[in-house]
Design a protein around this motif. Structure first.
Motif, PDB file in Angstrom:
ATOM      1  N   ILE A   4       0.827  -1.241   0.090  1.00 45.77           N
ATOM      2  CA  ILE A   4      -0.008   0.137  -0.050  1.00 45.77           C
ATOM      3  C   ILE A   4       0.890   1.124  -0.046  1.00 45.77           C
ATOM      4  N   ARG A   5       0.761   1.935  -1.258  1.00 44.78           N
ATOM      5  CA  ARG A   5       1.764   3.108  -1.161  1.00 44.78           C
ATOM      6  C   ARG A   5       1.071   4.336  -0.296  1.00 44.78           C
ATOM      7  N   SER A   6      -0.297   4.368  -0.266  1.00 41.89           N
ATOM      8  CA  SER A   6      -1.099   5.611   0.663  1.00 41.89           C
ATOM      9  C   SER A   6      -2.355   5.261   0.855  1.00 41.89           C
ATOM     10  N   VAL A   7      -2.685   5.832   1.743  1.00 43.78           N
ATOM     11  CA  VAL A   7      -4.484   6.035   2.180  1.00 43.78           C
ATOM     12  C   VAL A   7      -4.509   7.276   2.456  1.00 43.78           C
ATOM     13  N   ASP A   8      -5.196   8.001   1.431  1.00 43.04           N
ATOM     14  CA  ASP A   8      -5.456   9.362   1.442  1.00 43.04           C
ATOM     15  C   ASP A   8      -7.143   9.902   1.576  1.00 43.04           C
ATOM     16  N   ASP A   9      -7.390  10.355   2.931  1.00 44.41           N
ATOM     17  CA  ASP A   9      -8.637  10.539   3.126  1.00 44.41           C
ATOM     18  C   ASP A   9      -9.105  11.923   2.502  1.00 44.41           C
ATOM     19  N   ARG A  10      -9.975  11.546   1.393  1.00 46.17           N
ATOM     20  CA  ARG A  10     -10.480  12.807   0.684  1.00 46.17           C
ATOM     21  C   ARG A  10     -11.725  13.461   1.082  1.00 46.17           C
ATOM     22  N   ARG A  11     -12.348  13.002   2.288  1.00 48.05           N
ATOM     23  CA  ARG A  11     -13.729  13.589   2.889  1.00 48.05           C
ATOM     24  C   ARG A  11     -13.400  14.777   3.408  1.00 48.05           C
ATOM     25  N   GLU A  12     -14.311  15.667   3.379  1.00 48.40           N
ATOM     26  CA  GLU A  12     -14.281  16.970   3.770  1.00 48.40           C
ATOM     27  C   GLU A  12     -14.598  17.035   5.287  1.00 48.40           C
ATOM     28  N   ASP A  13     -15.674  16.418   5.615  1.00 49.65           N
ATOM     29  CA  ASP A  13     -15.896  16.109   7.117  1.00 49.65           C
ATOM     30  C   ASP A  13     -15.510  14.808   7.482  1.00 49.65           C
ATOM     31  N   LYS A  14     -14.347  14.957   8.373  1.00 51.38           N
ATOM     32  CA  LYS A  14     -13.926  13.703   9.138  1.00 51.38           C
ATOM     33  C   LYS A  14     -14.324  13.031   9.933  1.00 51.38           C
ATOM     34  N   SER A  15     -15.919  13.445  10.564  1.00 49.45           N
ATOM     35  CA  SER A  15     -16.338  12.573  11.294  1.00 49.45           C
ATOM     36  C   SER A  15     -16.870  11.454  10.654  1.00 49.45           C
ATOM     37  N   LEU A  16     -17.465  10.458  11.146  1.00 51.66           N
ATOM     38  CA  LEU A  16     -18.097   9.015  10.836  1.00 51.66           C
ATOM     39  C   LEU A  16     -19.412   9.166  10.953  1.00 51.66           C
ATOM     40  N   GLY A  17     -20.075  10.089  11.356  1.00 51.34           N
ATOM     41  CA  GLY A  17     -21.627  10.050  11.491  1.00 51.34           C
ATOM     42  C   GLY A  17     -22.153  10.057  12.971  1.00 51.34           C
ATOM     43  N   LYS A  18     -23.428   9.597  12.877  1.00 54.34           N
ATOM     44  CA  LYS A  18     -23.935   9.665  14.339  1.00 54.34           C
ATOM     45  C   LYS A  18     -25.070   8.202  14.304  1.00 54.34           C
TER      46      LYS A  18
END
Length: 177
Positions: free
Chosen positions: A51-65
């Motif tokens: 795995i070269r990279s894991v790039d989190d492209r999400r604007e909102d970094k929370s995972l919900g509710k």
């Protein structure tokens, strides 16, 4: 009298707003790195990959509710990377196949007594045959019993297991050619 009505209105507003607040904040524990069970691994020999990279492209970094439990996304990319590294064939050294992972969506939501955990990633695979891109969705839909952290963790881990299966199968299908 006017002041009493005004104070009562503010008290009601404060009570209503506090009812919308989360009771607690849950996060994901780093337990996703356990290897996939042999029975659920893809058929055939494992394809060596890194795995070269894991790039989190999400604007909102929370995972919900889930109901009143807010799910924090701190450490999510590491958790996901560790989970993908548990796919048979992963190596931390050089490999003929490399993956670049982009997280497009990662969330949990609840509707009534149901909850759904979703992980959507775009994987760019580079191997001797060239480069290709595919999007995968790991999902888990289940009953929400009490919105506990353990229940939320299990839903995300099951969604991750679904994602591992798909990425592992994709690697195996291209590796066997």
């Amino acid at each position: 009298m006017k002041h009493l009505l005004l104070r009562g209105g503010f008290a009601t507003l404060a009570l209503a707003l506090s009812a919308c607040a989360a009771d607690r904040v849950a996060g994901l524990r780093a337990s996703a790195a356990r290897p996939m069970p042999a029975a659920s691994a893809t058929t055939g020999a494992a394809c060596a990959f890194a795995i070269r990279s894991v790039d989190d492209r999400r604007e909102d970094k929370s995972l919900g509710k889930v109901v009143r439990t807010k799910v924090d996304g701190e450490g999510f990319a590491t958790w996901l990377g560790d989970g993908l590294a548990a796919i048979p064939g992963h190596t931390s050294g050089a490999a003929p196949t490399t993956l670049q992972v982009e997280v497009l969506k990662a969330y949990i939501q609840s509707i009534g007594y149901l909850k759904s955990a979703n992980l959507v990633v775009r994987v760019t695979t580079v191997d001797p045959a060239g480069q290709r891109q595919a999007t995968f969705r790991g999902v888990n839909g289940s009953t929400n019993w009490n919105s506990s952290e353990a229940e939320i963790q299990e839903a995300f881990e099951r969604a991750l297991a679904d994602l591992q299966q798909q990425v592992g199968a994709d690697l195996a299908s291209h590796c066997s050619r």
